[in-house]
Design a protein around this motif. Sequence first.
Motif, PDB file in Angstrom:
ATOM      1  N   LEU A  18     -10.692 -13.479  -7.669  1.00 33.64           N
ATOM      2  CA  LEU A  18     -10.666 -12.020  -7.618  1.00 33.64           C
ATOM      3  C   LEU A  18      -9.884 -11.459  -8.799  1.00 33.64           C
ATOM      4  N   GLY A  19     -10.437 -10.437  -9.431  1.00 36.94           N
ATOM      5  CA  GLY A  19      -9.742  -9.768 -10.511  1.00 36.94           C
ATOM      6  C   GLY A  19      -8.763  -8.746  -9.978  1.00 36.94           C
ATOM      7  N   LEU A  20      -7.728  -8.487 -10.763  1.00 39.38           N
ATOM      8  CA  LEU A  20      -6.728  -7.474 -10.443  1.00 39.38           C
ATOM      9  C   LEU A  20      -7.051  -6.194 -11.192  1.00 39.38           C
ATOM     10  N   VAL A  21      -7.070  -5.090 -10.467  1.00 40.06           N
ATOM     11  CA  VAL A  21      -7.113  -3.753 -11.058  1.00 40.06           C
ATOM     12  C   VAL A  21      -5.792  -3.098 -10.684  1.00 40.06           C
ATOM     13  N   TYR A  22      -5.107  -2.519 -11.658  1.00 39.89           N
ATOM     14  CA  TYR A  22      -3.807  -1.909 -11.362  1.00 39.89           C
ATOM     15  C   TYR A  22      -3.526  -0.827 -12.389  1.00 39.89           C
ATOM     16  N   GLY A  23      -2.351  -0.224 -12.300  1.00 36.93           N
ATOM     17  CA  GLY A  23      -2.013   0.938 -13.107  1.00 36.93           C
ATOM     18  C   GLY A  23      -1.697   0.704 -14.567  1.00 36.93           C
ATOM     19  N   GLY A  24      -1.820  -0.524 -15.061  1.00 40.35           N
ATOM     20  CA  GLY A  24      -1.715  -0.789 -16.489  1.00 40.35           C
ATOM     21  C   GLY A  24      -0.318  -0.902 -17.065  1.00 40.35           C
ATOM     22  N   GLY A  25       0.714  -0.868 -16.220  1.00 38.56           N
ATOM     23  CA  GLY A  25       2.075  -0.913 -16.724  1.00 38.56           C
ATOM     24  C   GLY A  25       2.581  -2.319 -16.962  1.00 38.56           C
ATOM     25  N   ASN A  26       3.649  -2.402 -17.778  1.00 36.92           N
ATOM     26  CA  ASN A  26       4.277  -3.696 -18.055  1.00 36.92           C
ATOM     27  C   ASN A  26       5.681  -3.770 -17.481  1.00 36.92           C
ATOM     28  N   VAL A  27       6.001  -2.858 -16.565  1.00 34.15           N
ATOM     29  CA  VAL A  27       7.346  -2.783 -15.998  1.00 34.15           C
ATOM     30  C   VAL A  27       7.302  -2.985 -14.482  1.00 34.15           C
ATOM     31  N   GLY A  28       8.445  -3.369 -13.919  1.00 30.77           N
ATOM     32  CA  GLY A  28       8.567  -3.499 -12.474  1.00 30.77           C
ATOM     33  C   GLY A  28       7.596  -4.491 -11.867  1.00 30.77           C
ATOM     34  N   LEU A  29       7.212  -4.235 -10.619  1.00 33.77           N
ATOM     35  CA  LEU A  29       6.264  -5.127  -9.942  1.00 33.77           C
ATOM     36  C   LEU A  29       4.903  -5.100 -10.615  1.00 33.77           C
ATOM     37  N   MET A  30       4.578  -3.983 -11.258  1.00 40.14           N
ATOM     38  CA  MET A  30       3.315  -3.907 -11.986  1.00 40.14           C
ATOM     39  C   MET A  30       3.261  -4.976 -13.074  1.00 40.14           C
ATOM     40  N   GLY A  31       4.345  -5.092 -13.829  1.00 43.61           N
ATOM     41  CA  GLY A  31       4.404  -6.107 -14.876  1.00 43.61           C
ATOM     42  C   GLY A  31       4.403  -7.512 -14.312  1.00 43.61           C
ATOM     43  N   VAL A  32       5.101  -7.720 -13.201  1.00 38.34           N
ATOM     44  CA  VAL A  32       5.187  -9.053 -12.599  1.00 38.34           C
ATOM     45  C   VAL A  32       3.805  -9.533 -12.154  1.00 38.34           C
ATOM     46  N   ILE A  33       3.085  -8.705 -11.395  1.00 36.42           N
ATOM     47  CA  ILE A  33       1.800  -9.174 -10.863  1.00 36.42           C
ATOM     48  C   ILE A  33       0.774  -9.347 -11.977  1.00 36.42           C
ATOM     49  N   SER A  34       0.755  -8.450 -12.948  1.00 38.62           N
ATOM     50  CA  SER A  34      -0.229  -8.581 -14.033  1.00 38.62           C
ATOM     51  C   SER A  34       0.069  -9.812 -14.890  1.00 38.62           C
ATOM     52  N   ASP A  35       1.339 -10.031 -15.209  1.00 36.07           N
ATOM     53  CA  ASP A  35       1.697 -11.204 -16.013  1.00 36.07           C
ATOM     54  C   ASP A  35       1.349 -12.496 -15.278  1.00 36.07           C
ATOM     55  N   GLU A  36       1.571 -12.534 -13.966  1.00 32.57           N
ATOM     56  CA  GLU A  36       1.302 -13.758 -13.210  1.00 32.57           C
ATOM     57  C   GLU A  36      -0.192 -14.032 -13.100  1.00 32.57           C
ATOM     58  N   VAL A  37      -0.994 -12.994 -12.873  1.00 30.44           N
ATOM     59  CA  VAL A  37      -2.449 -13.203 -12.838  1.00 30.44           C
ATOM     60  C   VAL A  37      -2.923 -13.739 -14.183  1.00 30.44           C
ATOM     61  N   LEU A  38      -2.430 -13.166 -15.266  1.00 29.55           N
ATOM     62  CA  LEU A  38      -2.816 -13.637 -16.602  1.00 29.55           C
ATOM     63  C   LEU A  38      -2.346 -15.070 -16.842  1.00 29.55           C
ATOM     64  N   ARG A  39      -1.111 -15.377 -16.446  1.00 32.71           N
ATOM     65  CA  ARG A  39      -0.565 -16.725 -16.633  1.00 32.71           C
ATOM     66  C   ARG A  39      -1.414 -17.765 -15.908  1.00 32.71           C
ATOM     67  N   LEU A  40      -1.951 -17.383 -14.761  1.00 31.48           N
ATOM     68  CA  LEU A  40      -2.768 -18.300 -13.959  1.00 31.48           C
ATOM     69  C   LEU A  40      -4.235 -18.319 -14.385  1.00 31.48           C
ATOM     70  N   GLY A  41      -4.568 -17.547 -15.409  1.00 28.53           N
ATOM     71  CA  GLY A  41      -5.930 -17.560 -15.938  1.00 28.53           C
ATOM     72  C   GLY A  41      -6.865 -16.555 -15.303  1.00 28.53           C
ATOM     73  N   GLY A  42      -6.329 -15.572 -14.597  1.00 27.19           N
ATOM     74  CA  GLY A  42      -7.159 -14.570 -13.944  1.00 27.19           C
ATOM     75  C   GLY A  42      -7.450 -13.376 -14.833  1.00 27.19           C
TER      76      GLY A  42
END
Length: 193
Positions: free
Chosen positions: A34-58
């Motif tokens: 499943l792909g992640l759609v989110y608010g596009g930020g690099n801070v807070g929990l937004m940054g954490v979840i986006s960075d982790e999905v990317l790190r895992l190849g999502g």
Amino acid sequence: MKNICVYCGSSPGVTEDYAMAARQLAAQLVSQGLGLVYGGGNVGLMGVISDEVLRLGGRVTGVIPKALMDKEVGHTGLTQLHIVANMHERKAMMADLSDAFIAMPGGIGTLEELFEVLTWSQLGFHEKPVGLYNTNHFYQKLHDFLLHTVEQGFLRPAHLDLLYIETDPALLLEKFASYQPRHVKKWLEVKDI
């Protein structure tokens, strides 16, 4: 389902548990393709979840207003980043790109986004599942309040049932996978909403 919209805080919260929960949700999304759609930020929990999905190849799609991008809070390393004019365009695009919605812990922006898509579900504007990722029982008092609105006659039990609440992201996604549209009457057909 292909893409899950996740609403969450632009702050990390007071405990590392929230970031850990974001990473757990990210792992579940990637493991289920499943792909992640989110608010596009690099801070807070937004940054954490986006960075982790990317790190895992999502896949990660961000949608951010230009004013926030100009303040350098936009994530520039995403699979796709849409820069829009304002918050209204942001929320509409995130909803259009997503097959379901999850609210993680966050502030008033997260709550506003959650209640908007839940209201749209209630009114029959979409038939996509909406859930709370209730890590650390963050949303327990909100759930209690929603039960109060039912008891006081301001919310129908069937409309509260449109909101899935889970402390385990795997269980929340499992409920989403088995979601059957409830065919809530369109708002024009319901005289006593």
